[in-house]
Scaffold this active site. Structure first.
Site, PDB file in Angstrom:
ATOM      1  N   ASP A 223       0.828  -1.214   0.000  1.00 45.20           N
ATOM      2  CA  ASP A 223       0.000   0.000   0.000  1.00 45.20           C
ATOM      3  C   ASP A 223       0.861   1.262   0.000  1.00 45.20           C
ATOM      4  OD1 ASP A 223       0.774  -0.748   2.548  1.00 45.20           O
ATOM      5  OD2 ASP A 223      -1.132  -0.282   3.526  1.00 45.20           O
ATOM      6  N   ASP A 247       0.849  -6.963 -10.847  1.00 44.04           N
ATOM      7  CA  ASP A 247      -0.157  -6.610 -11.863  1.00 44.04           C
ATOM      8  C   ASP A 247      -0.663  -5.200 -11.601  1.00 44.04           C
ATOM      9  OD1 ASP A 247      -2.054  -7.011 -13.961  1.00 44.04           O
ATOM     10  OD2 ASP A 247      -3.591  -7.394 -12.424  1.00 44.04           O
ATOM     11  N   ASP A 251       0.291  -1.313 -13.773  1.00 41.54           N
ATOM     12  CA  ASP A 251      -0.685  -0.399 -14.393  1.00 41.54           C
ATOM     13  C   ASP A 251      -0.479   1.001 -13.817  1.00 41.54           C
ATOM     14  OD1 ASP A 251      -1.807  -2.489 -15.845  1.00 41.54           O
ATOM     15  OD2 ASP A 251      -3.870  -1.821 -15.492  1.00 41.54           O
TER      16      ASP A 251
HETATM   17  C1  IPM Z   1      -1.598  -8.391 -17.432  1.00 43.98           C
HETATM   18  C2  IPM Z   1      -3.081  -8.576 -17.563  1.00 43.98           C
HETATM   19  C3  IPM Z   1      -3.451 -10.028 -17.298  1.00 43.98           C
HETATM   20  C4  IPM Z   1      -3.049 -10.356 -15.875  1.00 43.98           C
HETATM   21  C5  IPM Z   1      -4.926 -10.376 -17.559  1.00 43.98           C
HETATM   22  C6  IPM Z   1      -5.326 -10.091 -18.977  1.00 43.98           C
HETATM   23  C7  IPM Z   1      -5.232 -11.801 -17.194  1.00 43.98           C
HETATM   24  O1  IPM Z   1      -3.749  -7.694 -16.721  1.00 43.98           O
HETATM   25  O2  IPM Z   1      -0.846  -9.110 -18.111  1.00 43.98           O
HETATM   26  O3  IPM Z   1      -1.171  -7.531 -16.668  1.00 43.98           O
HETATM   27  O4  IPM Z   1      -3.792 -10.046 -14.916  1.00 43.98           O
HETATM   28  O5  IPM Z   1      -1.982 -10.936 -15.695  1.00 43.98           O
HETATM   29 MG    MG Z   2      -2.504  -6.267 -15.781  1.00 42.97          MG
END
Ligand code: IPM
Ligand code: MG
Length: 369
Positions: A223, A247, A251
């Site tokens: 966090d 993941d 992002d």
């Molecule tokens: C990523 C994507 C994948 C994940 C999905 C599409 C399953 O978000 O590669 O980051 O969660 O690994």
């Molecule tokens: Mg992802």
């Protein structure tokens, strides 16, 4: 030398961005003493439609027989039924697992000309150069049980986050070794104040750090890591995180460089290919973007940079990889922008035009050699 490359275009914008990346790959090896043999195979949603499974046996067999794999993206609203037993994403997860691709490298490097594309202040993002290593074949993505069921008080659902000590150690070891070749800093991410799996993770990371005395090591809770990543991103070099934390953090990290459309990834395992390097799966971190699919609006740069990572990590062709990176940087420096990078109106560049611009620059670089 001849190398076998499996091409998994996938769904949505996958085929468009992979198409451009493939043309770049073919061009950059034109004068090199290697032969790239490309084969196409279905995965994800369209594989479900055509073959009734998101990862056909034939695709998996071809993947196991390849030196490297280039992928687009999978998924889309058409296959979003929560009751369905198979989903496009399952195909991708099964492929990662079957190939043992436990280390997912996601480099994040800011580009001076794109500082304005990030919503963060330029003085914060200027000079960011980090890589997230996301554990890719364990944790809550794969733990069992994972199901919806009837409980004593009605419907309930469960997911399981399971890690073996060996799984934790191998990905962290990869991270420490990578840090030794970079700025020698490693941040291990966990939630050790709440989760048992994270406490084991932290114990292993701390133990391993004693083996790598030249690497500055720290543990961070996920966090607060999410906060530090946008407050002081320049302080980080190698970040190692379990599957789901990685993941989410990647992002978030894409905001540092302005767009997900710029971030490539490499997923590596222990197995070595005919070139003597690790077999890898290379894919952009972005998704299939069904809303803009087929409209020639997608940014192909993440796929093109994924192809560069393929050359470097699975074929040992670092010079060619650097030429691709240089061509991408030149195109950005010249002011060309797809819509995700703020390209608007008549100056916005489409997917095909962006691919063509990169190839033009690449040709110039290749001729200048
Ligand atoms: C990523 C994507 C994948 C994940 C999905 C599409 C399953 O978000 O590669 O980051 O969660 O690994
Ligand atoms: Mg992802």
């Amino acid at each position: 030398m001849a190398y076998k490359i499996l091409v998994l275009r996938g769904d949505g914008i996958g085929p468009e961005v992979v198409g451009e990346a493939l043309q770049v790959l073919k061009l950059v090896v034109r004068d090199a003493p290697v032969d790239l043999e490309f084969k196409d195979a279905p995965i994800g949603g369209h594989a479900l439609d055509q073959f009734g499974t998101s990862l056909p046996e034939t695709t998996l067999a071809l993947a196991k027989d390849s030196d490297a794999i280039l992928m687009g993206a999978v998924g889309g609203p058409k296959w979003d039924n929560p009751q369905a037993s198979d989903r496009p994403e399952r195909g991708l997860l099964a492929l990662r697992k079957e190939l043992g691709l436990f280390a997912n490298l996601r480099p994040v490097k800011s580009v001076k000309e794109l500082l304005a594309a990030s919503p963060l202040k330029p003085e914060i993002v200027n000079g960011v150069d980090l890589v997230v290593i996301r554990e890719l074949t364990g944790g809550i993505y794969y733990g069992k049980p994972s199901e919806q069921r009837q409980g004593p008080g009605g419907r309930e659902a469960v997911d399981t986050c399971l890690y073996t000590e060996a799984e934790i150690e191998r990905v962290l070891r990869y991270g420490f070794e990578l840090a030794q070749t970079r700025r020698k800093r490693l941040t291990s991410v966990d939630k050790a104040n709440v989760m048992s799996s994270s406490r084991l993770w932290r114990e292993v990371a701390t133990r391993l750090s004693a083996e790598f005395k030249d690497v500055h090591f720290e543990n961070q809770l996920v966090d607060s890591m999410a906060m530090h990543l946008i407050r002081r991103p320049r302080d980080f070099d190698v970040i190692v995180a379990e599957n789901m934390f990685g993941d989410i953090l990647t992002d978030e990290a894409s905001v540092l460089v302005g767009s997900m459309g710029l971030l490539p990834s490499a997923s590596l395992g222990e197995e070595v290919n005919s070139a003597g390097f690790r077999i890898g799966l290379y894919e952009p971190i972005h998704g299939s973007a069904p809303d803009i699919a087929g409209r020639d609006e997608a940014n192909p740069l993440a796929a093109i940079l994924s192809a560069a990572m393929l050359l470097e990590h699975s074929l040992g062709m670092r010079a060619e990889a650097e030429q691709i990176q240089a061509a991408v940087e030149a195109v950005i420096r010249d002011g060309h922008r797809t819509r995700d990078l703020g390209g608007a109106g008549p100056r916005a560049v489409g997917c095909k035009a962006m691919g063509r611009l990169v190839r033009d620059h690449l040709e110039n670089l290749m001729q200048a050699e």
